[in-house]
Enzyme design. Structure first.
Site, PDB file in Angstrom:
ATOM      1  CE  LYS A 160     -79.171 -55.831 -94.949  1.00 33.02           C
ATOM      2  NZ  LYS A 160     -79.307 -56.444 -93.610  1.00 33.02           N
ATOM      3  CB  THR A 161     -81.525 -49.360 -92.763  1.00 32.99           C
ATOM      4  OG1 THR A 161     -82.130 -50.551 -93.246  1.00 32.99           O
ATOM      5  CG2 THR A 161     -82.408 -48.172 -93.080  1.00 32.99           C
ATOM      6  CB  THR A 165     -80.400 -61.706 -96.676  1.00 29.73           C
ATOM      7  OG1 THR A 165     -81.205 -62.102 -97.775  1.00 29.73           O
ATOM      8  CG2 THR A 165     -81.239 -60.901 -95.715  1.00 29.73           C
ATOM      9  NE  ARG A 218     -83.954 -54.090 -86.834  1.00 29.94           N
ATOM     10  CZ  ARG A 218     -83.791 -54.325 -88.129  1.00 29.94           C
ATOM     11  NH1 ARG A 218     -83.769 -55.563 -88.581  1.00 29.94           N
ATOM     12  NH2 ARG A 218     -83.615 -53.334 -88.972  1.00 29.94           N
ATOM     13  CG  ASP A 265     -83.923 -53.412 -97.015  1.00 32.59           C
ATOM     14  OD1 ASP A 265     -82.909 -54.132 -97.128  1.00 32.59           O
ATOM     15  OD2 ASP A 265     -84.572 -53.310 -95.962  1.00 32.59           O
TER      16      ASP A 265
HETATM   17  P1  ADP Z   1     -80.549 -53.610 -91.290  1.00 36.01           P
HETATM   18  O1  ADP Z   1     -80.902 -52.533 -92.257  1.00 36.01           O
HETATM   19  O2  ADP Z   1     -79.280 -54.328 -91.650  1.00 36.01           O
HETATM   20  O3  ADP Z   1     -81.680 -54.575 -91.042  1.00 36.01           O
HETATM   21  P2  ADP Z   1     -80.464 -51.431 -89.353  1.00 36.01           P
HETATM   22  O4  ADP Z   1     -79.520 -50.509 -90.028  1.00 36.01           O
HETATM   23  O5  ADP Z   1     -81.917 -51.089 -89.424  1.00 36.01           O
HETATM   24  O6  ADP Z   1     -80.235 -52.941 -89.850  1.00 36.01           O
HETATM   25  O7  ADP Z   1     -79.991 -51.540 -87.809  1.00 36.01           O
HETATM   26  C1  ADP Z   1     -80.844 -52.006 -86.799  1.00 36.01           C
HETATM   27  C2  ADP Z   1     -80.621 -51.243 -85.508  1.00 36.01           C
HETATM   28  O8  ADP Z   1     -79.347 -51.588 -84.987  1.00 36.01           O
HETATM   29  C3  ADP Z   1     -80.637 -49.732 -85.675  1.00 36.01           C
HETATM   30  O9  ADP Z   1     -81.571 -49.195 -84.789  1.00 36.01           O
HETATM   31  C4  ADP Z   1     -79.268 -49.239 -85.274  1.00 36.01           C
HETATM   32  O10 ADP Z   1     -79.410 -48.287 -84.257  1.00 36.01           O
HETATM   33  C5  ADP Z   1     -78.572 -50.435 -84.681  1.00 36.01           C
HETATM   34  N1  ADP Z   1     -77.237 -50.592 -85.265  1.00 36.01           N
HETATM   35  C6  ADP Z   1     -76.940 -51.331 -86.365  1.00 36.01           C
HETATM   36  N2  ADP Z   1     -75.618 -51.306 -86.609  1.00 36.01           N
HETATM   37  C7  ADP Z   1     -75.058 -50.549 -85.654  1.00 36.01           C
HETATM   38  C8  ADP Z   1     -73.707 -50.162 -85.367  1.00 36.01           C
HETATM   39  N3  ADP Z   1     -72.691 -50.595 -86.115  1.00 36.01           N
HETATM   40  N4  ADP Z   1     -73.490 -49.356 -84.305  1.00 36.01           N
HETATM   41  C9  ADP Z   1     -74.520 -48.953 -83.536  1.00 36.01           C
HETATM   42  N5  ADP Z   1     -75.809 -49.298 -83.746  1.00 36.01           N
HETATM   43  C10 ADP Z   1     -76.087 -50.085 -84.791  1.00 36.01           C
END
Ligand code: ADP
Length: 334
Positions: free
Chosen positions: A64-65, A158, A217, A109
């Site tokens: 998401k981030t 979530t 992640r 977030d």
């Molecule tokens: P969230 O915000 O949903 O908790 P993040 O965006 O922080 O998740 O993603 C966590 C990690 O996973 C990041 O370091 C990113 O590099 C990796 N990641 C997430 N989605 C992908 C994707 N679709 N392709 C490649 N790497 C991803």
């Protein structure tokens, strides 16, 4: 691209940041979300306006981030990051909103954890690009409307169902983020390994992908642990053998269940004869917050067929008993 592993000053979180895809076409998987998003962004660019507000729902670590950062990058817009828990009073939100630049992407977030009074302020800001600042107290208090720059809110939660309807309705669309397939996780792992300058064997990638709980992640984190292991105890090669040894050391089992997952199943079987048991009782028994159990562990356990949600509570499935090497009592509820 430069390898990021050789720089000893980078800590784990910085490495995680360095592994983030920067553009929509580097983002692996989530086909539908990517297509929806690229349409919204294209049309905004065409009309030369800030894109519609976007809600993203999905568990932690699903990207998401990363997507919020990509949205800002693709629009050539600045990005501001904050979170629901950081907004305790409406004044906190007013401070953010009133300093936004034109077209800025505001990533909020855990939007479901924002304070209620701030929520009302957000409705107006999203709809009319306006903040009503209250001056004074009691009967003499007046609201002074303040115009703010057009912006794009990217909210993350979530579970979209946890948001009040008036807030949900103000988003142009909701991107539902799903768990990733093993193939997609393999792609992500090879990409990350390339960035880390650590060549990853095909079978090792498959092994790590299969134990990553469908979550990028986690895949990246396990990859870093395997790399550590290979550097310190092995010959630096990320082979299947090294991967297995490292994952065993970190207590990630063959299906990717980690300590919390197994603690939940263990308590459920040993103390509650397989359930049904309520979420809060279960959470207390494993020493975790109910939200952690519900958001972090449960979706994966349910999806893997180990846990069932019933109206009377959580129940361990026959598959779960088998995975834990236990025999269910004859009167077990499934
Ligand atoms: P969230 O915000 O949903 O908790 P993040 O965006 O922080 O998740 O993603 C966590 C990690 O996973 C990041 O370091 C990113 O590099 C990796 N990641 C997430 N989605 C992908 C994707 N679709 N392709 C490649 N790497 C991803």
């Amino acid at each position: 691209r430069e390898a990021v592993s050789s720089d000893a000053s980078l800590d784990d979180r910085q490495v995680e940041g360095a592994l983030r895809p920067r553009a929509l076409d580097e983002f692996v998987g989530q086909e539908r979300v990517r297509e929806q998003l690229s349409l919204v962004l294209d049309s905004a660019r065409r009309r030369n306006r800030a894109p519609d507000h976007i809600l993203m729902s999905g568990g932690p670590g699903l990207g998401k981030t990363t997507l919020a950062m990509i949205i800002a990058a693709e629009m050539g817009a600045p990005l501001r990051i904050t979170s629901g828990p950081a907004i305790e009073r409406s004044g906190d939100l007013a401070a953010v909103l009133s300093t936004l630049q034109e077209g800025e992407v505001l990533f909020l977030d855990e939007i479901h954890r924002m304070a209620r009074p701030a929520e009302e302020m957000l409705y107006v800001a999203m709809e009319d690009y306006r903040v009503d600042v209250v001056v004074g107290k009691g009967p003499g208090a007046t609201a002074i409307p303040l115009e703010i720059a057009p912006f794009t809110l990217v909210g993350a939660t979530t579970r979209a169902g946890m948001l009040p309807a008036p807030l949900r309705d103000r988003f142009g669309f909701t991107a539902h983020m799903d768990f990733y397939s093993p193939d997609e996780l393999e792609l992500i792992l090879h990409r990350s390994a390339g960035l880390l300058g650590a060549p990853l064997a095909e079978d090792a990638a498959r092994e790590i992908a299969g134990r990553s709980r469908g979550t990028p992640r986690i895949a990246n984190r396990l990859l870093r642990r395997v790399r550590d292991y290979a550097e310190v105890r092995g010959d630096g090669q990320l082979s299947l053998r090294t991967a297995r040894a490292a994952l065993e050391l970190y207590e990630v089992d063959g299906l990717g269940l980690d300590r919390l997952d197994r603690a939940i199943l263990d308590v459920l079987m040993h103390r509650f004869r397989g359930g049904p048991v309520g979420l809060s009782t279960l959470a207390v028994s494993v020493g975790e917050e109910a939200e952690t159990v519900e958001v972090v562990a449960e979706p994966f356990l349910v999806r893997s067929g180990f846990l069932a949600r019933t109206p009377r509570g959580r129940v361990a499935t026959p598959q779960a008993w088998a995975h834990m090497g236990l025999t269910p009592p004859p009167d077990a509820a499934f």
